[in-house]
Design an enzyme around this catalytic site. Structure first.
Site, PDB file in Angstrom:
ATOM      1  N   VAL B  99       0.925  -1.432  -0.126  1.00  0.00           N
ATOM      2  CA  VAL B  99       0.507  -0.325  -0.085  1.00  0.00           C
ATOM      3  C   VAL B  99       1.099   1.454   0.333  1.00  0.00           C
ATOM      4  CG1 VAL B  99      -2.327   1.306   1.528  1.00  0.00           C
ATOM      5  CG2 VAL B  99      -2.102  -0.958   0.794  1.00  0.00           C
ATOM      6  N   CYS B 100       0.167   2.305  -0.617  1.00  0.00           N
ATOM      7  CA  CYS B 100       1.272   3.340  -0.360  1.00  0.00           C
ATOM      8  C   CYS B 100       2.969   3.031  -0.577  1.00  0.00           C
ATOM      9  CB  CYS B 100       1.048   4.133   0.524  1.00  0.00           C
ATOM     10  SG  CYS B 100       1.756   5.604   0.403  1.00  0.00           S
ATOM     11  N   THR B 101       3.788   3.796  -0.226  1.00  0.00           N
ATOM     12  CA  THR B 101       5.409   3.644  -0.310  1.00  0.00           C
ATOM     13  C   THR B 101       5.856   2.659  -0.072  1.00  0.00           C
ATOM     14  OG1 THR B 101       5.456   4.885   1.440  1.00  0.00           O
ATOM     15  CG2 THR B 101       5.666   6.267  -0.876  1.00  0.00           C
ATOM     16  N   GLY B 102       4.525   1.130   0.146  1.00  0.00           N
ATOM     17  CA  GLY B 102       5.093  -0.366   0.624  1.00  0.00           C
ATOM     18  C   GLY B 102       5.354  -0.063  -0.978  1.00  0.00           C
ATOM     19  N   ALA B 149      -2.297   2.399  -4.321  1.00  0.00           N
ATOM     20  CA  ALA B 149      -2.021   4.042  -4.221  1.00  0.00           C
ATOM     21  C   ALA B 149      -2.239   3.489  -2.674  1.00  0.00           C
ATOM     22  CB  ALA B 149      -2.934   3.975  -5.114  1.00  0.00           C
TER      23      ALA B 149
END
Lengths: 211, 211
Positions: B99-102, B149
């Protein structure tokens, strides 16, 4: 601006973290997870633990109160330490809010009498016994009390409250930073939209659990 | 079915808890929060602490890996303990997700080379440096890798994965039990939908932070 998020044994994680993720982005916000005793608090699935940094007595007058729900709510309905704290904290708070069955705790504390309120769709009827007026809406604002429906609705509640406090533009910035542009892969998120057989089955199963 | 959710200092809470709340409702699911060392892990706002029940070495072969993002991601981009665990865990996992910057951590571990992937809209371009193909979609499935995202998109990712594993009917039941029928009070959740001036301001602010 102090925001107190209540934890108790077997709370539902997203009930607490959804509003947290929105409200912690308010200008000047200090969020604090609070419980009867400070320390680790186990969620409803036995595999998630959030830490309560403070006990109720250390947070006597928060500006915003957030009460999540979860299967553990029923064990708190006669916990006078928690209910008493909800009463005194709400007496001076600007906003007192709940997600899911958290509204039943506000109701049990006598705080929703004569007010419109919501809850998880499976427990909505339980509000009436405490003199609240149940409504199936997703987010219900009545005076300085805001109640939200099941689990994920706390995100909508949190973002609504950010807008009320900090204005539409700040709330839109929070929405954009959290990329809250939901695209559920199904359209079964409410009893009105889900297949009737599924609604009936979950209602029957929940009656067995609640009995 | 063991589901490992990675924690690191200054992760974003909803990145981890959104997918958790969906995936923990899979039949037979055992979710475990895992970090370099077991114990409390502080989120990105300094006021939320989740407990990692196990260290990486105790969870060598989970069925599903979930990697959240957050401001703390950049400090992990050369952490070979974490990247090495992502590589070995992903070698045998059924699904590896972020998720996200993961997704930048998965990319830094070499796992997204030649794959379509997404990230927070402010960091999407960073994927290309690791040989991934950035796409602005909210949830991207490429083989057994699923990237989502920003922040809240992990809920959509989690529910999508529940459907792939347990079927549409179970996923709909999870959606209904979590009342995931989102009603954002604004329509500014993506750079395409938000006011252009707001997008520009947040982009400029993030450049200052990242510099």
């Amino acid at each position: 601006m102090q925001i107190a998020i209540v934890l108790f044994d077997r709370f539902t994680a997203l009930d607490a973290v959804g509003p947290y993720e929105m409200l912690c982005r308010l200008p000047g916000a200090e969020t604090v997870f609070v419980a009867q005793r400070p320390g680790p608090v186990r969620g409803d699935r036995g595999s998630l633990t959030l830490v309560a940094d403070k006990g109720f007595d250390e947070v006597p007058a928060p500006d915003i109160v957030v009460v999540p729900g979860g299967p553990g709510q029923s064990a708190q309905m006669e916990n006078e330490t928690l209910l008493g704290w909800l009463r005194t904290a709400s007496a001076t708070s600007t906003w007192t809010t709940s997600v899911c069955t958290g509204s039943l705790l506000l109701a049990a504390a006598g705080l929703l009498e004569g007010r419109r309120a919501t809850s998880h769709w499976l427990t909505l009827d339980g509000l009436a016994a405490f003199g609240a007026e149940p409504t199936g809406e997703r987010v219900v604002v009545d005076g300085r009390f805001i109640t939200a429906a099941g689990v994920s609705s706390g995100i909508d509640m949190g973002l609504t409250l950010v807008g009320r406090i900090a204005g539409d533009e700040h709330a839109q910035a929070v929405q954009l930073m959290t990329e809250y542009d939901p695209r559920p892969p199904y359209d079964a998120g409410s009893p009105e939209k889900a297949p009737a057989a599924l609604v009936d089955r979950l209602r029957a199963e929940s009656r067995l659990v609640l009995r």
